[in-house]
Scaffold this motif. Sequence first.
Motif, PDB file in Angstrom:
ATOM      1  N   PRO A 105     -40.382  12.545 -74.109  1.00  0.00           N
ATOM      2  CA  PRO A 105     -40.896  12.122 -72.807  1.00  0.00           C
ATOM      3  C   PRO A 105     -40.675  13.157 -71.717  1.00  0.00           C
ATOM      4  O   PRO A 105     -41.310  13.121 -70.680  1.00  0.00           O
ATOM      5  CB  PRO A 105     -40.102  10.846 -72.507  1.00  0.00           C
ATOM      6  CG  PRO A 105     -38.839  10.989 -73.287  1.00  0.00           C
ATOM      7  CD  PRO A 105     -39.208  11.765 -74.520  1.00  0.00           C
ATOM      8  N   GLU A 121     -43.862  15.485 -70.768  1.00  0.00           N
ATOM      9  CA  GLU A 121     -44.838  14.892 -69.842  1.00  0.00           C
ATOM     10  C   GLU A 121     -44.303  14.904 -68.418  1.00  0.00           C
ATOM     11  O   GLU A 121     -44.999  15.243 -67.469  1.00  0.00           O
ATOM     12  CB  GLU A 121     -45.157  13.467 -70.295  1.00  0.00           C
ATOM     13  CG  GLU A 121     -45.929  12.634 -69.287  1.00  0.00           C
ATOM     14  CD  GLU A 121     -45.005  11.854 -68.359  1.00  0.00           C
ATOM     15  OE1 GLU A 121     -45.410  11.631 -67.210  1.00  0.00           O
ATOM     16  OE2 GLU A 121     -43.894  11.503 -68.763  1.00  0.00           O
ATOM     17  N   SER A 134     -46.424   6.425 -68.478  1.00  0.00           N
ATOM     18  CA  SER A 134     -45.649   7.642 -68.278  1.00  0.00           C
ATOM     19  C   SER A 134     -44.894   7.528 -66.952  1.00  0.00           C
ATOM     20  O   SER A 134     -45.122   6.604 -66.168  1.00  0.00           O
ATOM     21  CB  SER A 134     -46.577   8.853 -68.246  1.00  0.00           C
ATOM     22  OG  SER A 134     -47.410   8.793 -67.091  1.00  0.00           O
TER      23      SER A 134
END
Length: 678
Positions: A285, A288, A524
């Motif tokens: 993660p 991103e 996100s």
Amino acid sequence: MVRGKVLAVCQSGGEFVTGRDGSMSYSGGEAHAIEVTGDMKISDFKAEISSMFNCRGDTFTIKYFLPNNKRTLITISNDKDLQRMVDFSAGSNTTDVYVLKKVEHRTSRSVVADSGTPTDATATLVTLDDAKRRKLCTTGWESMLNGVGQVFDGPKAFRDALHKYAIANSFLYKFIKNDGVRVTAECLAENCPWRVHASKSPAKQEFTIKKMNNTHTCRREIGKEGHRLASQRWVASVIKERLRESPNYRPREIANDLNREYGLNLKYAQAWRGKFVAKKELQNPHEEACNQLPWYCERIMETNPGSVATLRTTDNSKCHIFVAFHASLSGFEHGCRPLIFLDGFSLKANKHWKLLAATAVDGENNIFPVSFSVTEAETIEQWHWFLLQLKSALTMSRTITFVSNKQNGLEDAVAQVFEDSYHAYCVHQLTEDFKRQLDDTWTQELKDTVLDTFQRSIYACKAEEFNECIESLRAESKELAEWVLSAKPEFWSNSFFKGLRYGQYFSKCAETFNSWISIRYEPSVMQIVDIIRCKMMELMYTRRKSLDSWSETLTPLVNQRLEQEMTKARTLDVICTTGSVFEVRDDSINVVNIETWECTCRRWQINCLPCIHALAVIEQSNGCVYDYSSKYFTTEFFRSTYSLSINPIPDAGKPMCMDIVDMTASCPPRIHENGWST
């Protein structure tokens, strides 16, 4: 042959036979040859074996015999072990290597003896095909719960064990109680007596099984209802390692494997969602976050001048973003009480991230977001950084009262950053802590009684009222009274707290934010921030429009409250002693000073709204109640709270839409009635 190299004959699938002299021989199975050099890595050696026998590297161990010793098996577990095997076998052309099924070390299962001899009947390697022919719950899930007294790290660990236990033992269950203090579950089958109860011990703070009826009278067949146990998170946890090794692991194969291994009948969509979650968890993660967030922070400050959007990247590549929109900062400073609630919680929509939030309350006691941070962990360091950003963002100098769950050292962090502030404990969390002291030896009636007494001690305005509550608790339990006194009443009881809370004692911040981000796919970090921005933009517009129908000086909620109190106040006797001091009689005698806004009951000083005794004085002296109420409860200050708007970010949706398209492009295909879709 040349020294430093040997031909290893790797054998698997057979079994060891022990002779009368204690020596062992191996028979059956299949064999493959691998050339091993002295500088070969154990990882390369295991990779060769995995390829030859179609198995995973974590399912087997490698052993061999020393020359002239057939009694003791030597384990190869690292590079040096492998090099020693080559050196020991230097005088031979070949050496026999045995690839054995990895045996877990549990008392309820056979283990490898100290001599290195496998004590279970088989020494076969478990291949992927073998795994599909047996249930993986032979890994011990069927004994995850073993009875009263078993201790777990916490309620989550217990629930995880219960879930695996139910799957392995083929039954469905339902929760009777399920919170951070106690968990009670029973078999879903009608009239089946199976039941388990676990709770936290007040003394040791351990989560322990207190009661367990391990008898089933049901058939214990999950059957078609098995999908109820197979949440997408659970499916993801089971298949994650397989998916790491085989990225093309298809939903149809997942469903078939889980049916063989666990007896669960899953729909295609369930298998697909489990794979989707597992893929997301296997992805990093941080990539991103680090790619999109710098651009997004710049866009926030460009479109909303005066806002603060700060991105922090630590040495271990972790990203933390802090956001405070100018409209929120201005609304807090010019319209809200100097009262901030600090909350940290996990996001239900994306478990990778936590939200740290600073919220205030407007004149109608609505939650008003001031600033927030998306981070990977709620730590004291992260809270300290958050508070530093908040202090830098605020332009007005006011003495602020902070309210928190005292989590992760917040008490010290607040004192360090906001030196002149006050810090109160969230009474909701405090009440939950109090309830944890009441174990099953207390009757429900007695629990309700002492809980009511404890809550009265929170809202008691005078020391003598607080002490009366303590004595009432002491009459029931000396230990309970001592616990209350040790919980630092100066941080939560109205009797001793020095700051101002204006009648607000806890926040529902977590519920609000999680309801905003309640979406079906995992957002996100940038999507999380932008969803919050959109919700705040809508919130500020809606509340500003509500002002169109207001005509009173005070907000509607406060007006209604004071009108109800005024009805009672008219029944009180008022005696004027001097120009500004009055004596008011109800069940007791209270002295009101209309000039200094004080009453001996102390409720006026604590809530910053006239108490019932002050209202009686105001009514008799033909005064205006508005003149004796805090400015923070006026319509004027409510209007200032929402006077500014959060501006749109026109191109923020582009990266978000790309993520959504990528996600929806791989949605489960339609399933035909006659079978699985490919």
